[in-house]
Write a protein that holds these residues in place. Structure first.
Motif, PDB file in Angstrom:
ATOM      1  N   MET A   1      -0.118   7.206  12.125  1.00 24.42           N
ATOM      2  CA  MET A   1      -0.716   5.926  12.484  1.00 24.42           C
ATOM      3  C   MET A   1      -0.146   4.751  11.689  1.00 24.42           C
ATOM      4  O   MET A   1      -0.116   3.625  12.175  1.00 24.42           O
ATOM      5  CB  MET A   1      -2.232   5.975  12.270  1.00 24.42           C
ATOM      6  N   ALA A   2       0.293   4.997  10.460  1.00 23.84           N
ATOM      7  CA  ALA A   2       0.710   3.894   9.602  1.00 23.84           C
ATOM      8  C   ALA A   2       2.171   3.941   9.194  1.00 23.84           C
ATOM      9  O   ALA A   2       2.782   2.892   8.957  1.00 23.84           O
ATOM     10  CB  ALA A   2      -0.162   3.865   8.340  1.00 23.84           C
ATOM     11  N   LEU A   3       2.751   5.130   9.101  1.00 26.04           N
ATOM     12  CA  LEU A   3       4.094   5.263   8.554  1.00 26.04           C
ATOM     13  C   LEU A   3       5.148   5.588   9.604  1.00 26.04           C
ATOM     14  O   LEU A   3       6.326   5.328   9.395  1.00 26.04           O
ATOM     15  CB  LEU A   3       4.096   6.337   7.454  1.00 26.04           C
ATOM     16  N   PHE A   4       4.735   6.191  10.722  1.00 26.36           N
ATOM     17  CA  PHE A   4       5.640   6.365  11.850  1.00 26.36           C
ATOM     18  C   PHE A   4       5.827   5.021  12.548  1.00 26.36           C
ATOM     19  O   PHE A   4       4.987   4.132  12.454  1.00 26.36           O
ATOM     20  CB  PHE A   4       5.076   7.363  12.858  1.00 26.36           C
ATOM     21  N   GLY A   5       6.930   4.879  13.276  1.00 24.05           N
ATOM     22  CA  GLY A   5       7.144   3.655  14.040  1.00 24.05           C
ATOM     23  C   GLY A   5       7.999   3.917  15.263  1.00 24.05           C
ATOM     24  O   GLY A   5       8.710   4.923  15.350  1.00 24.05           O
ATOM     25  N   GLN A   6       7.904   2.998  16.205  1.00 18.22           N
ATOM     26  CA  GLN A   6       8.714   3.068  17.421  1.00 18.22           C
ATOM     27  C   GLN A   6       9.306   1.684  17.698  1.00 18.22           C
ATOM     28  O   GLN A   6       8.564   0.706  17.814  1.00 18.22           O
ATOM     29  CB  GLN A   6       7.886   3.514  18.639  1.00 18.22           C
ATOM     30  N   ARG A   7      10.611   1.624  17.786  1.00 18.38           N
ATOM     31  CA  ARG A   7      11.268   0.372  18.173  1.00 18.38           C
ATOM     32  C   ARG A   7      11.386   0.369  19.688  1.00 18.38           C
ATOM     33  O   ARG A   7      12.464   0.415  20.275  1.00 18.38           O
ATOM     34  CB  ARG A   7      12.641   0.280  17.501  1.00 18.38           C
ATOM     35  N   ALA A   8      10.207   0.333  20.328  1.00 19.56           N
ATOM     36  CA  ALA A   8      10.108   0.523  21.773  1.00 19.56           C
ATOM     37  C   ALA A   8      10.304  -0.797  22.508  1.00 19.56           C
ATOM     38  O   ALA A   8       9.692  -1.812  22.159  1.00 19.56           O
ATOM     39  CB  ALA A   8       8.756   1.124  22.127  1.00 19.56           C
ATOM     40  N   LEU A   9      11.129  -0.772  23.526  1.00 14.51           N
ATOM     41  CA  LEU A   9      11.426  -1.944  24.337  1.00 14.51           C
ATOM     42  C   LEU A   9      10.828  -1.803  25.733  1.00 14.51           C
ATOM     43  O   LEU A   9      10.790  -0.701  26.285  1.00 14.51           O
ATOM     44  CB  LEU A   9      12.938  -2.133  24.441  1.00 14.51           C
ATOM     45  N   PRO A  10      10.385  -2.915  26.339  1.00 13.86           N
ATOM     46  CA  PRO A  10       9.785  -2.876  27.676  1.00 13.86           C
ATOM     47  C   PRO A  10      10.839  -2.874  28.775  1.00 13.86           C
ATOM     48  O   PRO A  10      10.954  -3.835  29.548  1.00 13.86           O
ATOM     49  CB  PRO A  10       8.927  -4.147  27.691  1.00 13.86           C
ATOM     50  N   GLY A  11      11.594  -1.787  28.862  1.00 17.66           N
ATOM     51  CA  GLY A  11      12.719  -1.736  29.791  1.00 17.66           C
ATOM     52  C   GLY A  11      12.326  -1.949  31.237  1.00 17.66           C
ATOM     53  O   GLY A  11      12.969  -2.718  31.962  1.00 17.66           O
ATOM     54  N   VAL A  12      11.278  -1.272  31.679  1.00 12.84           N
ATOM     55  CA  VAL A  12      10.864  -1.390  33.084  1.00 12.84           C
ATOM     56  C   VAL A  12      10.353  -2.793  33.380  1.00 12.84           C
ATOM     57  O   VAL A  12      10.722  -3.407  34.396  1.00 12.84           O
ATOM     58  CB  VAL A  12       9.798  -0.332  33.427  1.00 12.84           C
ATOM     59  N   LEU A  13       9.504  -3.328  32.529  1.00 13.27           N
ATOM     60  CA  LEU A  13       8.964  -4.669  32.775  1.00 13.27           C
ATOM     61  C   LEU A  13      10.082  -5.701  32.868  1.00 13.27           C
ATOM     62  O   LEU A  13      10.079  -6.567  33.749  1.00 13.27           O
ATOM     63  CB  LEU A  13       7.986  -5.054  31.665  1.00 13.27           C
ATOM     64  N   ARG A  14      11.049  -5.616  31.987  1.00 12.83           N
ATOM     65  CA  ARG A  14      12.139  -6.597  32.015  1.00 12.83           C
ATOM     66  C   ARG A  14      13.016  -6.430  33.251  1.00 12.83           C
ATOM     67  O   ARG A  14      13.418  -7.423  33.874  1.00 12.83           O
ATOM     68  CB  ARG A  14      12.969  -6.480  30.734  1.00 12.83           C
TER      69      ARG A  14
ATOM     70  N   VAL B   1       0.869  -1.169   0.000  1.00 10.17           N
ATOM     71  CA  VAL B   1       0.000   0.000   0.000  1.00 10.17           C
ATOM     72  C   VAL B   1       0.913   1.228   0.000  1.00 10.17           C
ATOM     73  O   VAL B   1       1.571   1.506   1.007  1.00 10.17           O
ATOM     74  CB  VAL B   1      -0.922   0.021   1.233  1.00 10.17           C
ATOM     75  N   PRO B   2       0.977   1.947  -1.104  1.00 10.81           N
ATOM     76  CA  PRO B   2       1.921   3.070  -1.170  1.00 10.81           C
ATOM     77  C   PRO B   2       1.526   4.217  -0.265  1.00 10.81           C
ATOM     78  O   PRO B   2       0.354   4.360   0.112  1.00 10.81           O
ATOM     79  CB  PRO B   2       1.872   3.484  -2.649  1.00 10.81           C
ATOM     80  N   GLU B   3       2.498   5.033   0.093  1.00  7.36           N
ATOM     81  CA  GLU B   3       2.244   6.153   1.000  1.00  7.36           C
ATOM     82  C   GLU B   3       1.144   7.069   0.488  1.00  7.36           C
ATOM     83  O   GLU B   3       0.291   7.515   1.256  1.00  7.36           O
ATOM     84  CB  GLU B   3       3.537   6.950   1.219  1.00  7.36           C
ATOM     85  N   PHE B   4       1.151   7.357  -0.807  1.00  8.83           N
ATOM     86  CA  PHE B   4       0.167   8.311  -1.318  1.00  8.83           C
ATOM     87  C   PHE B   4      -1.249   7.782  -1.156  1.00  8.83           C
ATOM     88  O   PHE B   4      -2.189   8.540  -0.889  1.00  8.83           O
ATOM     89  CB  PHE B   4       0.461   8.647  -2.792  1.00  8.83           C
ATOM     90  N   ALA B   5      -1.427   6.443  -1.283  1.00  5.32           N
ATOM     91  CA  ALA B   5      -2.755   5.861  -1.130  1.00  5.32           C
ATOM     92  C   ALA B   5      -3.219   5.934   0.319  1.00  5.32           C
ATOM     93  O   ALA B   5      -4.387   6.227   0.608  1.00  5.32           O
ATOM     94  CB  ALA B   5      -2.748   4.418  -1.623  1.00  5.32           C
ATOM     95  N   LEU B   6      -2.298   5.661   1.248  1.00  4.50           N
ATOM     96  CA  LEU B   6      -2.644   5.769   2.665  1.00  4.50           C
ATOM     97  C   LEU B   6      -3.063   7.189   3.015  1.00  4.50           C
ATOM     98  O   LEU B   6      -4.049   7.408   3.732  1.00  4.50           O
ATOM     99  CB  LEU B   6      -1.445   5.351   3.521  1.00  4.50           C
ATOM    100  N   LYS B   7      -2.315   8.161   2.506  1.00  2.51           N
ATOM    101  CA  LYS B   7      -2.623   9.560   2.802  1.00  2.51           C
ATOM    102  C   LYS B   7      -3.930   9.991   2.157  1.00  2.51           C
ATOM    103  O   LYS B   7      -4.680  10.802   2.718  1.00  2.51           O
ATOM    104  CB  LYS B   7      -1.469  10.451   2.351  1.00  2.51           C
ATOM    105  N   LEU B   8      -4.229   9.437   0.987  1.00  2.00           N
ATOM    106  CA  LEU B   8      -5.477   9.759   0.311  1.00  2.00           C
ATOM    107  C   LEU B   8      -6.674   9.227   1.099  1.00  2.00           C
ATOM    108  O   LEU B   8      -7.690   9.912   1.258  1.00  2.00           O
ATOM    109  CB  LEU B   8      -5.467   9.171  -1.100  1.00  2.00           C
ATOM    110  N   VAL B   9      -6.548   8.012   1.594  1.00  2.00           N
ATOM    111  CA  VAL B   9      -7.665   7.373   2.304  1.00  2.00           C
ATOM    112  C   VAL B   9      -7.804   7.895   3.731  1.00  2.00           C
ATOM    113  O   VAL B   9      -8.908   8.201   4.203  1.00  2.00           O
ATOM    114  CB  VAL B   9      -7.484   5.842   2.308  1.00  2.00           C
ATOM    115  N   LEU B  10      -6.692   8.005   4.436  1.00  2.00           N
ATOM    116  CA  LEU B  10      -6.725   8.339   5.863  1.00  2.00           C
ATOM    117  C   LEU B  10      -6.542   9.816   6.163  1.00  2.00           C
ATOM    118  O   LEU B  10      -6.879  10.272   7.265  1.00  2.00           O
ATOM    119  CB  LEU B  10      -5.637   7.561   6.609  1.00  2.00           C
TER     120      LEU B  10
END
Length: 302
Positions: free
Chosen positions: A263-276, A246-255
Motif C-alpha cells: 500500500m505504501a512502498l510499492f508503486g505503479q508508473r501507470a499511464l492511461p493508454g486507452v483513455l488517451r 517515514v522509514p520503511e520499518f516504521a510503516l511496517k510496524l504500524v501497518l
C-alpha cells in the motif's frame, strides 16, 4: 441511458450518480438495506436476489463496491473480507448482466493489478504483477467473465489514487500536514498513479458513453509522480512544510509488513493508454491541477 449502480454511496459512486443525472441519464442505485428513496432498489449479493425489477430496462450496470483496501491491517481475516466484498458482488452482477442481456458492464478494479513496477512506464497491455493486491485484482476482473461470455461490452476500470476534497487519500493525509507531520514514505521513489475525482468520474462516464471502450482501462492521470514529488506538491498546495521521512520499518510496524509494502512502498508508473487513445480529455492533467481542485486556494489544511 438507464444506469444501475452498485456502490453508489461511496466517494466515487456518489459523484458519479450526480454527474450522470446532470447529463440526463436515469440512475438506479442498488442498496443492501430497505430502500429509502424512489431511485433505490434492494439487492442481496450472497443470495443473488434483486428486488423490485432492479435491472429491468437497464442499459448499463456499474459496479463500484468493495471494502476499503487501506482501512485496516491485512490480517488473514481482513484479506478474506477484501476478496469476498469484491468477488461475490462482481460475480452476481456479471451473471445478472448476462441473464438480462444488459449491453454494458463497467466494473471496478485497481492499478494494484500490476504489482510493483518500479520506474517502468506501463499501460493496459502490461501483465498482472505479484502480491496480494495483484492477485485480488486479477480475480476481481475475472469475475466479470459471465457478462463478457454473452457479448456484453465489459470495461474493467483500474483506478489509481483518487484525489478529492471529500475523503480518500487526501482525507488521511491532510490532518498530518496540518500538524506539520507531512513527509515522504520510505525512499519516496515509488510512483503514485493519482487521478482527480472529476477525471475518475468523467472517465467512467466516458466508458459508458463510448462503445469503442472495452477491456481494462487505467483510470490514472497522464503524468504519474513519485511519492517524493507528490509530497512536495501536496505540501505546496496546503502551504505546509513536509520535512519528515517515514522509514520503511516504521510503516511496517504500524501497518503490518505486507500492508505497508503493497500500500505504501510499492508503486505503479501507470499511464492511461486507452483513455488517451480514445480521445478522453483530462480536466486535471497534472498533479498540481488535481490538488488545486481538491484543495481550493485559501482553504485551510484541515
Amino acid at each position: 441511458m438507464r444506469v444501475v449502480i452498485a456502490g453508489s454511496s461511496g466517494l466515487i459512486g456518489s459523484a458519479l450518480v450526480s454527474q450522470l443525472r446532470e447529463s440526463g441519464h436515469e440512475v438506479v442505485r442498488l442498496v443492501r438495506r430497505a430502500p429509502a428513496a424512489p431511485d433505490e432498489r434492494r439487492w442481496d449479493p450472497p443470495s443473488g436476489v434483486f428486488a423490485d425489477g432492479a435491472l429491468d430496462g437497464a442499459d448499463a450496470v456499474v459496479n463500484l463496491g468493495g471494502a476499503g483496501i487501506g482501512d485496516k491491517r491485512w490480517t488473514e481475516e481482513r484479506k478474506a473480507r477484501l476478496r469476498e466484498s469484491r468477488l461475490v458482488p462482481t460475480t452476481v452482477l456479471a451473471q445478472a448482466v448476462a441473464r438480462h442481456r444488459i449491453p454494458v458492464f463497467v466494473s471496478g478494479s485497481a492499478v494494484g493489478y500490476y504489482g510493483d513496477t518500479g520506474d517502468r512506464e506501463i499501460d493496459e497491455t502490461a501483465e498482472a504483477g505479484t502480491g496480494f493486491l495483484a492477485e485480488l485484482c486479477r480475480d476481481w476482473e475475472a469475475a466479470t467473465q459471465p457478462a463478457e461470455h454473452v457479448g456484453a461490452r465489459v470495461v474493467r476500470v483500474r483506478t489509481g489514487l483518487v484525489l478529492s476534497a471529500h475523503g480518500g487519500l487526501l482525507g488521511r493525509l491532510r490532518p498530518l500536514f496540518s500538524f506539520l507531520l507531512g513527509g515522504r514514505l520510505g525512499s519516496g521513489a515509488q510512483y503514485m498513479p493519482w487521478i482527480s475525482l472529476d477525471d475518475e468520474v468523467g472517465a467512467i462516464r466516458f466508458a459508458l458513453e463510448h462503445s469503442q471502450v472495452s477491456g481494462p482501462v487505467n483510470l490514472t492521470g497522464p503524468e504519474p509522480v513519485t511519492n517524493s514529488q507528490f509530497t512536495a506538491a501536496l505540501a505546496d498546495s496546503l502551504h505546509r512544510p513536509a520535512p519528515w521521512v517515514v522509514p520503511e520499518f516504521a510503516l511496517k510496524l504500524v501497518l503490518g509488513a505486507e500492508t505497508a509494502q503493497e500500500m505504501a512502498l510499492f508503486g505503479q508508473r501507470a499511464l492511461p493508454g486507452v483513455l488517451r487513445s480514445q480521445g478522453y480529455v483530462f480536466q486535471h492533467p497534472t498533479v498540481a491541477a488535481a490538488l488545486a481542485a481538491a484543495v481550493p486556494e485559501g482553504e485551510p489544511a484541515a
